[in-house]
Design a protein around this motif. Structure first.
Motif, PDB file in Angstrom:
ATOM      1  N   ILE A  52      15.594  20.831  -3.217  1.00  0.00           N
ATOM      2  CA  ILE A  52      14.460  21.635  -3.710  1.00  0.00           C
ATOM      3  C   ILE A  52      13.196  20.784  -3.720  1.00  0.00           C
ATOM      4  O   ILE A  52      12.111  21.249  -3.358  1.00  0.00           O
ATOM      5  N   THR A  53      13.328  19.521  -4.123  1.00  0.00           N
ATOM      6  CA  THR A  53      12.184  18.601  -4.116  1.00  0.00           C
ATOM      7  C   THR A  53      11.619  18.463  -2.709  1.00  0.00           C
ATOM      8  O   THR A  53      10.397  18.519  -2.508  1.00  0.00           O
ATOM      9  N   HIS A  54      12.473  18.276  -1.719  1.00  0.00           N
ATOM     10  CA  HIS A  54      12.023  18.171  -0.332  1.00  0.00           C
ATOM     11  C   HIS A  54      11.325  19.452   0.116  1.00  0.00           C
ATOM     12  O   HIS A  54      10.338  19.409   0.857  1.00  0.00           O
ATOM     13  N   LEU A  55      11.820  20.590  -0.359  1.00  0.00           N
ATOM     14  CA  LEU A  55      11.204  21.873  -0.006  1.00  0.00           C
ATOM     15  C   LEU A  55       9.820  21.997  -0.632  1.00  0.00           C
ATOM     16  O   LEU A  55       8.873  22.467   0.010  1.00  0.00           O
TER      17      LEU A  55
ATOM     18  N   ASP B  60      22.414  23.723 -16.307  1.00  0.00           N
ATOM     19  CA  ASP B  60      22.142  23.788 -17.750  1.00  0.00           C
ATOM     20  C   ASP B  60      20.895  23.032 -18.182  1.00  0.00           C
ATOM     21  O   ASP B  60      20.736  22.698 -19.369  1.00  0.00           O
ATOM     22  N   GLU B  61      20.022  22.746 -17.240  1.00  0.00           N
ATOM     23  CA  GLU B  61      18.725  22.134 -17.545  1.00  0.00           C
ATOM     24  C   GLU B  61      17.620  23.026 -16.980  1.00  0.00           C
ATOM     25  O   GLU B  61      17.818  23.726 -15.984  1.00  0.00           O
ATOM     26  N   ARG B  62      16.459  22.973 -17.634  1.00  0.00           N
ATOM     27  CA  ARG B  62      15.323  23.779 -17.166  1.00  0.00           C
ATOM     28  C   ARG B  62      14.265  22.882 -16.535  1.00  0.00           C
ATOM     29  O   ARG B  62      13.981  21.790 -17.026  1.00  0.00           O
ATOM     30  N   TYR B  63      13.680  23.393 -15.445  1.00  0.00           N
ATOM     31  CA  TYR B  63      12.668  22.649 -14.699  1.00  0.00           C
ATOM     32  C   TYR B  63      11.488  23.566 -14.393  1.00  0.00           C
ATOM     33  O   TYR B  63      11.665  24.738 -14.035  1.00  0.00           O
ATOM     34  N   LEU B  64      10.296  23.017 -14.515  1.00  0.00           N
ATOM     35  CA  LEU B  64       9.083  23.743 -14.139  1.00  0.00           C
ATOM     36  C   LEU B  64       8.767  23.429 -12.677  1.00  0.00           C
ATOM     37  O   LEU B  64       8.759  22.267 -12.263  1.00  0.00           O
ATOM     38  N   ILE B  65       8.513  24.481 -11.902  1.00  0.00           N
ATOM     39  CA  ILE B  65       8.122  24.341 -10.499  1.00  0.00           C
ATOM     40  C   ILE B  65       6.790  25.049 -10.308  1.00  0.00           C
ATOM     41  O   ILE B  65       6.625  26.210 -10.687  1.00  0.00           O
ATOM     42  N   ASP B  66       5.839  24.325  -9.709  1.00  0.00           N
ATOM     43  CA  ASP B  66       4.500  24.890  -9.528  1.00  0.00           C
ATOM     44  C   ASP B  66       3.891  24.374  -8.229  1.00  0.00           C
ATOM     45  O   ASP B  66       3.365  23.270  -8.166  1.00  0.00           O
ATOM     46  N   VAL B  67       3.972  25.198  -7.181  1.00  0.00           N
ATOM     47  CA  VAL B  67       3.367  24.821  -5.898  1.00  0.00           C
ATOM     48  C   VAL B  67       1.989  25.473  -5.733  1.00  0.00           C
ATOM     49  O   VAL B  67       1.438  25.502  -4.634  1.00  0.00           O
TER      50      VAL B  67
ATOM     51  N   ASN C 241      12.744  32.573   8.112  1.00  0.00           N
ATOM     52  CA  ASN C 241      11.610  32.108   8.915  1.00  0.00           C
ATOM     53  C   ASN C 241      10.745  31.102   8.166  1.00  0.00           C
ATOM     54  O   ASN C 241      10.182  30.179   8.766  1.00  0.00           O
ATOM     55  N   TYR C 242      10.632  31.282   6.856  1.00  0.00           N
ATOM     56  CA  TYR C 242       9.907  30.315   6.025  1.00  0.00           C
ATOM     57  C   TYR C 242      10.562  28.943   6.118  1.00  0.00           C
ATOM     58  O   TYR C 242       9.908  27.925   6.357  1.00  0.00           O
ATOM     59  N   LEU C 243      11.873  28.918   5.935  1.00  0.00           N
ATOM     60  CA  LEU C 243      12.609  27.642   5.990  1.00  0.00           C
ATOM     61  C   LEU C 243      12.537  27.029   7.382  1.00  0.00           C
ATOM     62  O   LEU C 243      12.392  25.806   7.526  1.00  0.00           O
ATOM     63  N   LYS C 244      12.609  27.865   8.395  1.00  0.00           N
ATOM     64  CA  LYS C 244      12.511  27.371   9.775  1.00  0.00           C
ATOM     65  C   LYS C 244      11.152  26.744  10.016  1.00  0.00           C
ATOM     66  O   LYS C 244      11.044  25.686  10.663  1.00  0.00           O
ATOM     67  N   THR C 245      10.095  27.369   9.510  1.00  0.00           N
ATOM     68  CA  THR C 245       8.739  26.830   9.657  1.00  0.00           C
ATOM     69  C   THR C 245       8.626  25.446   9.035  1.00  0.00           C
ATOM     70  O   THR C 245       7.940  24.564   9.566  1.00  0.00           O
ATOM     71  N   LEU C 246       9.325  25.232   7.929  1.00  0.00           N
ATOM     72  CA  LEU C 246       9.271  23.951   7.228  1.00  0.00           C
ATOM     73  C   LEU C 246      10.323  22.957   7.721  1.00  0.00           C
ATOM     74  O   LEU C 246      10.427  21.850   7.184  1.00  0.00           O
ATOM     75  N   GLY C 247      11.113  23.356   8.719  1.00  0.00           N
ATOM     76  CA  GLY C 247      12.078  22.438   9.316  1.00  0.00           C
ATOM     77  C   GLY C 247      13.397  22.338   8.585  1.00  0.00           C
ATOM     78  O   GLY C 247      14.119  21.350   8.743  1.00  0.00           O
ATOM     79  N   PHE C 248      13.744  23.355   7.787  1.00  0.00           N
ATOM     80  CA  PHE C 248      15.010  23.364   7.061  1.00  0.00           C
ATOM     81  C   PHE C 248      16.000  24.271   7.782  1.00  0.00           C
ATOM     82  O   PHE C 248      15.759  25.476   7.928  1.00  0.00           O
ATOM     83  N   ASP C 249      17.114  23.711   8.224  1.00  0.00           N
ATOM     84  CA  ASP C 249      18.112  24.504   8.930  1.00  0.00           C
ATOM     85  C   ASP C 249      19.482  24.443   8.259  1.00  0.00           C
ATOM     86  O   ASP C 249      20.476  24.907   8.812  1.00  0.00           O
ATOM     87  N   LYS C 250      19.548  23.860   7.058  1.00  0.00           N
ATOM     88  CA  LYS C 250      20.797  23.794   6.313  1.00  0.00           C
ATOM     89  C   LYS C 250      20.619  24.457   4.955  1.00  0.00           C
ATOM     90  O   LYS C 250      19.500  24.620   4.467  1.00  0.00           O
ATOM     91  N   GLN C 251      21.725  24.818   4.339  1.00  0.00           N
ATOM     92  CA  GLN C 251      21.698  25.431   3.023  1.00  0.00           C
ATOM     93  C   GLN C 251      21.090  24.477   1.989  1.00  0.00           C
ATOM     94  O   GLN C 251      21.406  23.284   1.971  1.00  0.00           O
ATOM     95  N   ILE C 252      20.218  24.990   1.154  1.00  0.00           N
ATOM     96  CA  ILE C 252      19.618  24.194   0.081  1.00  0.00           C
ATOM     97  C   ILE C 252      20.389  24.468  -1.203  1.00  0.00           C
ATOM     98  O   ILE C 252      20.475  25.620  -1.651  1.00  0.00           O
ATOM     99  N   SER C 253      20.954  23.419  -1.768  1.00  0.00           N
ATOM    100  CA  SER C 253      21.808  23.638  -2.931  1.00  0.00           C
ATOM    101  C   SER C 253      21.594  22.634  -4.058  1.00  0.00           C
ATOM    102  O   SER C 253      22.098  22.830  -5.163  1.00  0.00           O
ATOM    103  N   SER C 254      20.850  21.572  -3.795  1.00  0.00           N
ATOM    104  CA  SER C 254      20.680  20.517  -4.806  1.00  0.00           C
ATOM    105  C   SER C 254      19.234  20.412  -5.259  1.00  0.00           C
ATOM    106  O   SER C 254      18.318  20.928  -4.613  1.00  0.00           O
ATOM    107  N   LEU C 255      19.042  19.689  -6.365  1.00  0.00           N
ATOM    108  CA  LEU C 255      17.693  19.463  -6.885  1.00  0.00           C
ATOM    109  C   LEU C 255      16.872  18.611  -5.913  1.00  0.00           C
ATOM    110  O   LEU C 255      15.675  18.849  -5.736  1.00  0.00           O
ATOM    111  N   ASP C 256      17.511  17.642  -5.290  1.00  0.00           N
ATOM    112  CA  ASP C 256      16.820  16.806  -4.302  1.00  0.00           C
ATOM    113  C   ASP C 256      16.322  17.648  -3.122  1.00  0.00           C
ATOM    114  O   ASP C 256      15.218  17.436  -2.616  1.00  0.00           O
TER     115      ASP C 256
END
Length: 269
Positions: free
Chosen positions: A24-27, A114-121, A7-22
């Motif tokens: 995640i950025t859109h999310l 094999d890379e680390r990323y900081l995510i902060d929303v 439901n979270y993804l639906k609210t944000l307009g995502f209806d496909k599997q999220i699998s890439s860094l790009d």
């Protein structure tokens, strides 16, 4: 949990599997645009639970905003349920000072290819709109702002932003192990301690593709890539429209009047 993520993804307009860094950025960008960072429920003295069901209901369903312990836990759960390798940590919000402050901030580290990323929303108007790679180089994010995770010393790091050649250190942190009890303690301080920022100030923000919207008490500004605009709050009706229209939040008349009278009107006098 699965229904929350769906439901979270639906609210944000995502209806496909999220699998890439790009993706995640859109999310991240969709989250920051849709769900406002806010201290309003703290000021109203609501009971603020860190149970994921309560967080989802408060932020996504009821549109009452939230702060780091809520936003970043929600995003962490979503990424985890989608199969990403994530871990949560705590940080000190230093705001470009050397002040000694408690650990009152939650954020996420993503391990991807094999890379680390900081995510902060959940760092308000300073939130990066991209996963920030943990190297000593700045990553472009939004509106001419870049972010970097700097290594200060062994196991001590800092999240910094850069715009127009001006660096600003936002948080610093250590990669220690934390659990829900640690987050509860930081959360308790942040919304109960008499000296906590959110106990004493109205803070609301959101970020979209063209502007950062930031309200602190009676000061409302819109920050663009090359300029900023101060918006005059000339009365209660203007404030009510800002909360509803600009920040997409839902509060009743009595709640809005209480916030306005204590944290906006008094500052205007």
């Amino acid at each position: 949990m699965r229904d929350i993520v769906k439901n979270y993804l639906k609210t944000l307009g995502f209806d496909k599997q999220i699998s890439s860094l790009d993706e995640i950025t859109h999310l991240i960008k969709a989250h920051l645009k849709t769900f406002s960072f806010s201290s309003m429920t703290v000021l109203l003295k609501d009971e603020i639970s860190l149970d994921i069901n309560k967080i989802y209901e408060k932020i996504v369903i009821n549109k009452r905003g939230g702060y780091c312990f809520e936003h970043n836990k929600l995003f962490f759960v979503v990424l985890s349920e989608l199969g990403f390798d994530v871990k949560s940590y705590m940080a000190r919000v230093v705001n470009n000072t050397n002040n000694i402050v408690p650990k009152t901030h939650r954020f996420t580290i993503l391990n991807f290819n094999d890379e680390r990323y900081l995510i902060d929303v959940g760092i308000g108007f300073r939130s990066p709109c991209v996963p920030v790679k943990i190297i000593d180089e700045f990553t472009p994010s939004h509106l001419g702002i870049s972010y970097c995770v700097k290594t200060l010393e062994k196991n001590l790091f800092a999240l910094a932003s850069l715009k127009d050649e001006e660096k600003f250190t936002i948080t610093n942190y250590e990669l220690n192990n934390y659990n829900e009890a640690d987050y509860e303690m930081g959360h308790f301080y942040s919304h109960k301690h008499p000296s906590a920022v959110f106990v004493n100030n109205l803070v609301i923000s959101s970020i979209n593709d063209t502007e950062i919207r930031s309200l602190r008490n009676d000061n409302y500004i819109k920050i663009y890539e090359n300029s900023q605009e101060e918006i005059l709050i000339d009365g209660f009706e203007t404030f009510k429209k800002i909360v509803s229209n600009d920040f997409n939040m839902s509060f009743n008349e009595e709640e809005l009047e209480s916030i306005f009278n204590h944290y906006v009107k008094n500052k205007l006098l």
